[in-house]
Design a protein around this motif. Structure first.
Motif, PDB file in Angstrom:
ATOM      1  N   PHE A 247     -45.252  26.284 -14.244  1.00 16.91           N
ATOM      2  CA  PHE A 247     -45.939  25.384 -13.325  1.00 16.91           C
ATOM      3  C   PHE A 247     -44.991  24.925 -12.223  1.00 16.91           C
ATOM      4  O   PHE A 247     -43.764  24.936 -12.377  1.00 16.91           O
ATOM      5  N   ALA A 248     -45.591  24.550 -11.103  1.00 17.15           N
ATOM      6  CA  ALA A 248     -44.847  23.968  -9.983  1.00 17.15           C
ATOM      7  C   ALA A 248     -45.099  22.470  -9.969  1.00 17.15           C
ATOM      8  O   ALA A 248     -46.215  22.014 -10.256  1.00 17.15           O
ATOM      9  N   ALA A 249     -44.053  21.724  -9.644  1.00 19.80           N
ATOM     10  CA  ALA A 249     -44.183  20.265  -9.559  1.00 19.80           C
ATOM     11  C   ALA A 249     -44.321  19.847  -8.108  1.00 19.80           C
ATOM     12  O   ALA A 249     -43.616  20.357  -7.230  1.00 19.80           O
ATOM     13  N   GLU A 250     -45.231  18.928  -7.857  1.00 20.26           N
ATOM     14  CA  GLU A 250     -45.395  18.407  -6.501  1.00 20.26           C
ATOM     15  C   GLU A 250     -44.112  17.726  -6.029  1.00 20.26           C
ATOM     16  O   GLU A 250     -43.704  17.852  -4.883  1.00 20.26           O
ATOM     17  N   ARG A 251     -43.454  17.044  -6.959  1.00 21.97           N
ATOM     18  CA  ARG A 251     -42.146  16.437  -6.674  1.00 21.97           C
ATOM     19  C   ARG A 251     -41.137  17.014  -7.662  1.00 21.97           C
ATOM     20  O   ARG A 251     -40.936  16.467  -8.749  1.00 21.97           O
ATOM     21  N   PRO A 252     -40.474  18.118  -7.317  1.00 20.43           N
ATOM     22  CA  PRO A 252     -39.521  18.733  -8.246  1.00 20.43           C
ATOM     23  C   PRO A 252     -38.377  17.778  -8.578  1.00 20.43           C
ATOM     24  O   PRO A 252     -38.019  16.894  -7.790  1.00 20.43           O
ATOM     25  N   LEU A 253     -37.810  17.967  -9.734  1.00 18.51           N
ATOM     26  CA  LEU A 253     -36.647  17.181 -10.140  1.00 18.51           C
ATOM     27  C   LEU A 253     -35.461  17.542  -9.259  1.00 18.51           C
ATOM     28  O   LEU A 253     -35.354  18.676  -8.778  1.00 18.51           O
ATOM     29  N   ASP A 254     -34.551  16.597  -9.045  1.00 22.02           N
ATOM     30  CA  ASP A 254     -33.418  16.862  -8.147  1.00 22.02           C
ATOM     31  C   ASP A 254     -32.191  17.364  -8.908  1.00 22.02           C
ATOM     32  O   ASP A 254     -31.082  17.382  -8.379  1.00 22.02           O
ATOM     33  N   GLN A 255     -32.375  17.785 -10.166  1.00 20.16           N
ATOM     34  CA  GLN A 255     -31.298  18.396 -10.941  1.00 20.16           C
ATOM     35  C   GLN A 255     -31.937  19.329 -11.968  1.00 20.16           C
ATOM     36  O   GLN A 255     -33.140  19.271 -12.215  1.00 20.16           O
ATOM     37  N   ASP A 256     -31.128  20.196 -12.556  1.00 16.56           N
ATOM     38  CA  ASP A 256     -31.648  21.131 -13.552  1.00 16.56           C
ATOM     39  C   ASP A 256     -32.256  20.386 -14.742  1.00 16.56           C
ATOM     40  O   ASP A 256     -31.688  19.395 -15.222  1.00 16.56           O
ATOM     41  N   LEU A 257     -33.381  20.883 -15.195  1.00 19.36           N
ATOM     42  CA  LEU A 257     -34.017  20.330 -16.381  1.00 19.36           C
ATOM     43  C   LEU A 257     -33.534  21.099 -17.613  1.00 19.36           C
ATOM     44  O   LEU A 257     -33.770  22.300 -17.735  1.00 19.36           O
ATOM     45  N   PRO A 258     -32.827  20.432 -18.541  1.00 20.02           N
ATOM     46  CA  PRO A 258     -32.465  21.121 -19.784  1.00 20.02           C
ATOM     47  C   PRO A 258     -33.724  21.621 -20.494  1.00 20.02           C
ATOM     48  O   PRO A 258     -34.829  21.120 -20.240  1.00 20.02           O
TER      49      PRO A 258
END
Length: 403
Positions: A247-258
């Protein structure tokens, strides 16, 4: 399925199943200087479209509760990072790495927190870099999590994360073929034993050919029990459906997601470019039909997405881009590998039942299997605890870190 012919009427080793486990064993056989026999790999579909290998998360971890499982993954990490050296310095082989964003186990109760603490002791003793984090420490390092219900977290940022399993799989097959290993798209439909039942003498293909063999390796993934039953052997392996979403996030995280393992069992990880991969299964988890890859579309709306949005509030606004169902080769006995020779059919060997962590275990498991097939013993890691003999004896391997 098309059927392809093979070059010989007899092979030293026939491998039934050519996905990641069969490919690893075949390549390590081809790499053993003491072995110059003929190897045939038989698979129903050489595109591997519906294999567990192709439906994978493509990650590796060292956060297991058993030392041997930790060391198996450590070899995988070393193999991936040094694949060109392991494969003879071939300049065509790419340099690979591990995107080490780690696995984040989240415990929401004291008992699970104690399990993470005990697991960390095993992992540290084996040389892993696992860290335990309080809820406040998790929040400081990864502010996007909601940790209101979290007691403790566990993460390892060294050699734990995403790797290019497809490249390893492709090069194992290509290199083995160049060294003389044969692959055919066909199906083993019968296995013939000697009169005493103590040895496999031949396999029969769907196309009608009967091929004699010195040894047989069952690397049939979720279909492992079908293969073993042809030799009169039952093993506790069945297909279990596991669902994946990108999935794509409308507001992606600003760091890698473990790769985050929520206490609910839902897991989600970084995929790159503002996209994420998520996996889970329903609470009712029966054996699946071998050809059933139907999605359960209600699972996302009713179970997975609400959990994601609660754990990571930025994932309230997301859009599914791809989804699929795959199969675990699920060992109902103890969720661990079944390896080594059968106790009675002496030339029938197992490489089965990985229960979702097979991809990351494939380098060590293929190497160990090749050692056992050629030398009758292990030269590197001692895989004896995984031998089939533990099943009739009722000796379970307790592995607490199964996803």
């Amino acid at each position: 399925m098309s059927t392809q012919s093979h070059a010989y009427q007899s092979y030293d080793i026939i491998i039934i199943g050519g996905a990641i486990m069969g490919a690893s064993a075949a390549w390590f056989l081809s790499d053993d200087k003491d072995f110059d026999g003929r190897v045939l790999v038989v698979d129903r579909d050489l595109t591997y479209e519906n294999t567990s290998t192709m439906h994978t998360n493509s990650c590796m971890r060292q956060q297991f509760s058993g030392e041997l499982n930790v060391r198996i993954s450590q070899f995988a990490a070393d193999f991936v990072k040094n694949i060109r050296t392991y494969m003879g310095g071939d300049s065509r082989i790419p340099d690979l790495s591990i995107r080490s964003f780690g696995y984040m186990y989240l415990a929401d109760n004291a008992d699970f927190a104690d399990v993470l603490r005990e697991n960390q002791k095993v992992q540290l003793a084996a040389g892993a870099a696992t860290q335990l984090l309080t809820a406040d420490q998790i929040q400081a390092a990864y502010p996007f999590y909601n940790v209101d219900d979290i007691v403790l977290g566990s993460i390892n940022l060294v050699d734990e994360g995403l790797w290019d399993a497809t490249a390893v799989f492709d090069w194992w097959r290509r290199s083995a073929r160049e060294r003389g290993v044969e692959y055919v798209e066909n199906e083993v439909v019968a296995i013939t034993r000697n009169a005493a039942g103590t040895k496999v003498e031949s396999v029969t293909l769907k196309s009608g050919e009967v091929i004699s063999c010195g040894k047989v390796l069952n690397a049939s993934g979720p279909r492992a029990v079908r293969t073993s039953q042809m030799a009169g052997i039952n093993i506790p392996v069945e297909p279990r459906k596991r669902y994946s979403w990108i999935f794509a996030a409308e507001r992606p995280l600003d760091q890698d997601l473990p790769l985050t393992i929520d206490p609910s069992g839902v897991h989600v990880r970084e995929n790159g470019g503002g996209t994420y991969q998520c996996g889970g299964h329903s609470d009712i988890d029966p054996a699946a039909d071998y050809d059933d890859f139907t999605m359960d579309f209600t699972l996302w709306e009713n179970h997975v997405w609400p959990i994601l949005a609660t754990r990571i509030p930025q994932f309230e606004a997301i859009k599914v881009q791809a989804e699929w169902a795959g199969h675990y080769a699920y060992n109902t006995f103890d969720h661990n590998a079944i390896m080594g020779p059968h106790t009675e059919v002496e030339n029938f060997y197992f490489l089965n039942g990985f229960s979702g962590h097979g991809l990351q275990q494939s380098p060590a498991m293929g190497r160990g299997t090749a050692e056992m097939l050629v030398h009758g013993q292990y030269k590197t890691l001692d895989m004896t605890p995984f031998h089939f003999a533990r099943i009739p004896a009722g000796r379970k391997i307790v592995e607490k870190a199964v996803i």
